[in-house]
Design an enzyme around this catalytic site. Sequence first.
Site, PDB file in Angstrom:
ATOM      1  N   THR A   1      -1.034  40.511  13.553  1.00 41.27           N
ATOM      2  CA  THR A   1      -0.961  40.988  14.933  1.00 41.27           C
ATOM      3  C   THR A   1       0.452  40.924  15.487  1.00 41.27           C
ATOM      4  OG1 THR A   1      -3.234  40.383  15.327  1.00 41.27           O
ATOM      5  CG2 THR A   1      -1.865  40.588  17.265  1.00 41.27           C
TER       6      THR A   1
ATOM      7  N   TYR B   1      -6.391  48.084  17.391  1.00 39.26           N
ATOM      8  CA  TYR B   1      -4.998  48.203  16.954  1.00 39.26           C
ATOM      9  C   TYR B   1      -4.946  47.968  15.456  1.00 39.26           C
ATOM     10  CZ  TYR B   1      -4.883  43.161  16.408  1.00 39.26           C
ATOM     11  OH  TYR B   1      -5.156  41.883  15.993  1.00 39.26           O
TER      12      TYR B   1
ATOM     13  N   THR C   1      -2.906  35.651  12.007  1.00 40.67           N
ATOM     14  CA  THR C   1      -3.404  34.312  12.331  1.00 40.67           C
ATOM     15  C   THR C   1      -4.716  33.967  11.611  1.00 40.67           C
ATOM     16  OG1 THR C   1      -4.544  35.158  14.285  1.00 40.67           O
ATOM     17  CG2 THR C   1      -2.309  34.307  14.595  1.00 40.67           C
TER      18      THR C   1
ATOM     19  N   LYS D   1      -7.294  27.626  13.070  1.00 44.22           N
ATOM     20  CA  LYS D   1      -7.575  28.615  14.108  1.00 44.22           C
ATOM     21  C   LYS D   1      -8.904  28.256  14.754  1.00 44.22           C
ATOM     22  CE  LYS D   1      -7.543  33.553  15.127  1.00 44.22           C
ATOM     23  NZ  LYS D   1      -7.366  34.924  14.620  1.00 44.22           N
TER      24      LYS D   1
ATOM     25  N   GLU E   1     -23.738   9.258   4.293  1.00 40.23           N
ATOM     26  CA  GLU E   1     -25.161   9.556   4.074  1.00 40.23           C
ATOM     27  C   GLU E   1     -25.410  10.051   2.656  1.00 40.23           C
ATOM     28  OE1 GLU E   1     -27.465  11.498   7.356  1.00 40.23           O
ATOM     29  OE2 GLU E   1     -25.461  11.745   8.205  1.00 40.23           O
TER      30      GLU E   1
HETATM   31  N1  GLU Z   1      -6.922  39.878  11.437  1.00 41.01           N
HETATM   32  C1  GLU Z   1      -5.528  40.077  11.612  1.00 41.01           C
HETATM   33  C2  GLU Z   1      -4.688  39.103  10.799  1.00 41.01           C
HETATM   34  O1  GLU Z   1      -5.028  37.967  10.622  1.00 41.01           O
HETATM   35  C3  GLU Z   1      -5.143  40.015  13.033  1.00 41.01           C
HETATM   36  C4  GLU Z   1      -5.266  38.656  13.650  1.00 41.01           C
HETATM   37  C5  GLU Z   1      -3.935  38.071  14.027  1.00 41.01           C
HETATM   38  O2  GLU Z   1      -2.925  38.293  13.380  1.00 41.01           O
HETATM   39  O3  GLU Z   1      -3.935  37.354  15.024  1.00 41.01           O
HETATM   40  O4  GLU Z   1      -3.654  39.508  10.352  1.00 41.01           O
END
Ligand code: GLU
Length: 328
Positions: free
Chosen positions: A14, A27, A93, A166, A284
């Site tokens: 992103t 996007y 991310t 995350k 456990e």
């Molecule tokens: N799913 C994409 C990635 O991990 C976009 C999410 C992001 O970068 O925040 O590259």
Amino acid sequence: MTAQRILVLGTGGTIAGWGSGATGAAYRPGGVALESLVAHLATLGLAAELVPEEIARIGSQDIGWAEWRALHAACTAALADPQIGGILIAHGTDTAEETGFLLDLTLPTTKPIVLVGAMRPADAVGADGMRNFANAVKVACDPQAAGRGVMLVMGDAVLAARDARKAATSSVDAFRSFPRGPLARVTPASIDWFGPPHRMGAAARYPFPPELPRVAILAAGAGMDERPVQALLGIGARGIVLAGMGQGNAPRVVIDALARAAASGVPVVRATRVDEGLVDRNVEVDDDALGLVAARALGPAKARMLLMVLIANGIVDPARVQAAFGAG
Ligand code: GLU
């Protein structure tokens, strides 16, 4: 003082996303070339010379062996290059925690290595990418950043790759750090470290493997039976990570099937599906009797990365695998 030279490795995500317009939703991750991002960064007056090298332009859900091998090779070359002071990796991310942890396990800590991402595409209103990038450059240029392993910079925080996770799908403050909190707070104006470097010795913990074995994550759910375990063994899983309930639990029939897998030489690590989960031995589940391994503070995604690296390096004995995950 001369400006630090920082290698910027691009993978997409992103932070290089484009196409939403200011207020749209859809996007394309990696829609912007790294050269353009770095050219824009150069206009921000950062005290660094940025050297771009594009590895990929993909969403990080598609990242895998080829990109990891290219990133590791580029980092290794930069660590040996006296002209380069630090390394930045622009990354999606979704899997930043996996890439960051793999590099943390397999690279020395002599220079800062910093992953950076964004939650909003570059053309969205309130885009966070340039601020995160500027913060990450500040970290990569800071001599105090060496010796801390691979780091992730998001939301004005510096997190250890080993601890970063995350925890939100759309908030700009998307990452949490467990079991330790952030290593530092960073803004374009300041950086405050909360303790001394924690990595003892500069050497990599493990050699980067020539290939990664198939290690599967098994999600536990109430009322499930043992057939998913048999299915994973049937497709050639060389190791299994349980994303278990609570303290790494699963129905008795599943635990018994996992114990049989362990007895047959397929290492099994019990992690938890709980967000902030610490899984200890013999709580456990009788790990000693069943030959299982407790993931301790590593969640399923990171437990899988570590188990792949261990198996690739010939470490499959439960006691040695447990030692790598931390005793206790
Ligand atoms: N799913 C994409 C990635 O991990 C976009 C999410 C992001 O970068 O925040 O590259």
